[in-house]
Design a protein around this motif. Structure first.
Motif, PDB file in Angstrom:
ATOM      1  N   ASP A  48       0.849  -1.175  -0.099  1.00  0.00           N
ATOM      2  CA  ASP A  48      -0.066   0.033  -0.177  1.00  0.00           C
ATOM      3  C   ASP A  48       0.809   1.225   0.018  1.00  0.00           C
ATOM      4  N   LEU A  49       2.130   1.116   0.426  1.00  0.00           N
ATOM      5  CA  LEU A  49       3.019   2.320   0.610  1.00  0.00           C
ATOM      6  C   LEU A  49       3.364   2.508  -0.898  1.00  0.00           C
ATOM      7  N   LEU A  50       3.925   1.335  -1.432  1.00  0.00           N
ATOM      8  CA  LEU A  50       4.276   1.480  -2.696  1.00  0.00           C
ATOM      9  C   LEU A  50       3.232   2.179  -3.898  1.00  0.00           C
ATOM     10  N   HIS A  51       1.935   1.867  -3.497  1.00  0.00           N
ATOM     11  CA  HIS A  51       0.878   2.210  -4.789  1.00  0.00           C
ATOM     12  C   HIS A  51       0.225   3.397  -4.123  1.00  0.00           C
ATOM     13  N   SER A  54      -2.219   3.680   0.910  1.00  0.00           N
ATOM     14  CA  SER A  54      -2.299   3.408   2.341  1.00  0.00           C
ATOM     15  C   SER A  54      -3.255   4.463   3.238  1.00  0.00           C
ATOM     16  N   GLY A  55      -3.579   5.409   2.621  1.00  0.00           N
ATOM     17  CA  GLY A  55      -4.767   6.080   3.653  1.00  0.00           C
ATOM     18  C   GLY A  55      -3.940   7.220   4.167  1.00  0.00           C
ATOM     19  N   ILE A  56      -2.412   7.072   4.499  1.00  0.00           N
ATOM     20  CA  ILE A  56      -1.489   7.710   5.369  1.00  0.00           C
ATOM     21  C   ILE A  56      -1.700   9.310   4.790  1.00  0.00           C
ATOM     22  N   ARG A  57      -1.674  10.263   5.531  1.00  0.00           N
ATOM     23  CA  ARG A  57      -1.837  11.590   5.288  1.00  0.00           C
ATOM     24  C   ARG A  57      -0.468  12.041   4.649  1.00  0.00           C
ATOM     25  N   GLU A  58      -0.692  12.875   3.587  1.00  0.00           N
ATOM     26  CA  GLU A  58       0.531  13.430   2.815  1.00  0.00           C
ATOM     27  C   GLU A  58       1.278  14.776   3.706  1.00  0.00           C
ATOM     28  N   PRO A  93      -7.297   1.603   3.607  1.00  0.00           N
ATOM     29  CA  PRO A  93      -6.145   1.230   2.760  1.00  0.00           C
ATOM     30  C   PRO A  93      -6.558   0.182   1.670  1.00  0.00           C
ATOM     31  N   GLY A  94      -6.243   0.626   0.519  1.00  0.00           N
ATOM     32  CA  GLY A  94      -6.704  -0.196  -0.717  1.00  0.00           C
ATOM     33  C   GLY A  94      -8.139   0.661  -1.441  1.00  0.00           C
ATOM     34  N   THR A 102       4.737  10.654   2.255  1.00  0.00           N
ATOM     35  CA  THR A 102       5.121  10.116   3.609  1.00  0.00           C
ATOM     36  C   THR A 102       5.312   8.544   3.362  1.00  0.00           C
ATOM     37  N   ALA A 103       4.398   7.936   2.575  1.00  0.00           N
ATOM     38  CA  ALA A 103       4.440   6.492   2.548  1.00  0.00           C
ATOM     39  C   ALA A 103       6.004   6.069   2.029  1.00  0.00           C
ATOM     40  N   PHE A 104       6.617   6.828   1.058  1.00  0.00           N
ATOM     41  CA  PHE A 104       7.717   6.394   0.635  1.00  0.00           C
ATOM     42  C   PHE A 104       8.942   6.700   1.354  1.00  0.00           C
TER      43      PHE A 104
END
Length: 218
Positions: A48-51, A54-58, A93-94, A102-104
């Motif tokens: 999810d981080l790669l794509h 994830s829903g994580i905030r920017e 997520p998804g 943030t994810a990367f």
């Protein structure tokens, strides 16, 4: 020069290399590698981080809300600080795609932890040096200087140009400096894989499928 988000390709490559070695799993909960991340009630997987699903905030948008301005700089550790202090995700997520630096940044931390090496050391040993990218660097501390670095400029409202500083250390999401010649070596690796091999290169190009079955372009 700073290649910005093009650096994400290299982070993806490193993630897949470590998966092939059995050091991480794309389908695993990121809390397996980053236990300080809160339980948001829905599993965030490494993939999810790669794509960007994830829903994580920017991090850039969030720090703007608290008064950061362009040039103030973002530190690598800010990514974990943001996530560990978040109470909820933007979406399950998804369920959706939302571009997320943030994810990367979190991926860079995972790469560091599972490899046992600083992120730049891993990238140099497993990607840059094997491809003879001898003029490629990761900014792992703010304001780090690299040989022959080009300076960025931006136009002001009055038409004059001023230097624009990006004193950030957003490893994984950016913070990578390279040359045109070195980038050609990277592009040639897609055509004739030296690092990763054909199967891993093909895997890098597989798009995400959302929970509703839609296929993403990313």
């Amino acid at each position: 020069s700073d290649i910005g988000s093009v650096a994400k390709q290299f982070t993806a490559m490193a993630t897949l290399l470590l998966e092939r070695e059995g050091k991480l799993q794309l389908q695993a909960d990121i809390r397996k590698y980053l236990p300080e991340v809160p339980d948001f009630g829905n599993t965030i997987r490494v993939i999810d981080l790669l794509h960007h699903t994830s829903g994580i905030r920017e991090i850039y948008a969030t720090e703007e809300l608290v008064g950061y301005r362009p040039g103030d700089g973002i530190l690598q550790e800010d990514a974990l600080t943001l996530v560990t202090h978040s109470s909820e995700l933007n979406f399950k997520p998804g369920d959706a795609y939302s571009y997320c630096n943030t994810a990367f940044m979190l991926l860079a931390e995972i790469i560091h932890r599972v490899s046992g090496q600083p992120f730049e050391d891993y990238m140099q040993e497993h990607i840059f040096r094997p491809l003879h990218m001898d003029h490629t660097y990761i900014m792992d501390h703010r304001g780090e200087w690299f040989p022959g670095t080009a300076t960025s400029y931006g136009e002001e409202s009055d038409g004059h140009y001023v230097q624009v500083y990006d004193n950030s250390t957003v490893q994984g999401a950016g913070g990578m400096y390279t040359t045109l010649d070195d980038m050609m070596k990277w592009l040639n690796n897609y055509r004739t894989p030296v690092v990763g091999g054909p199967q891993l290169i093909a895997k890098m190009k597989v798009p995400a499928i959302l929970n509703n079955g839609d296929t993403l372009d990313y």
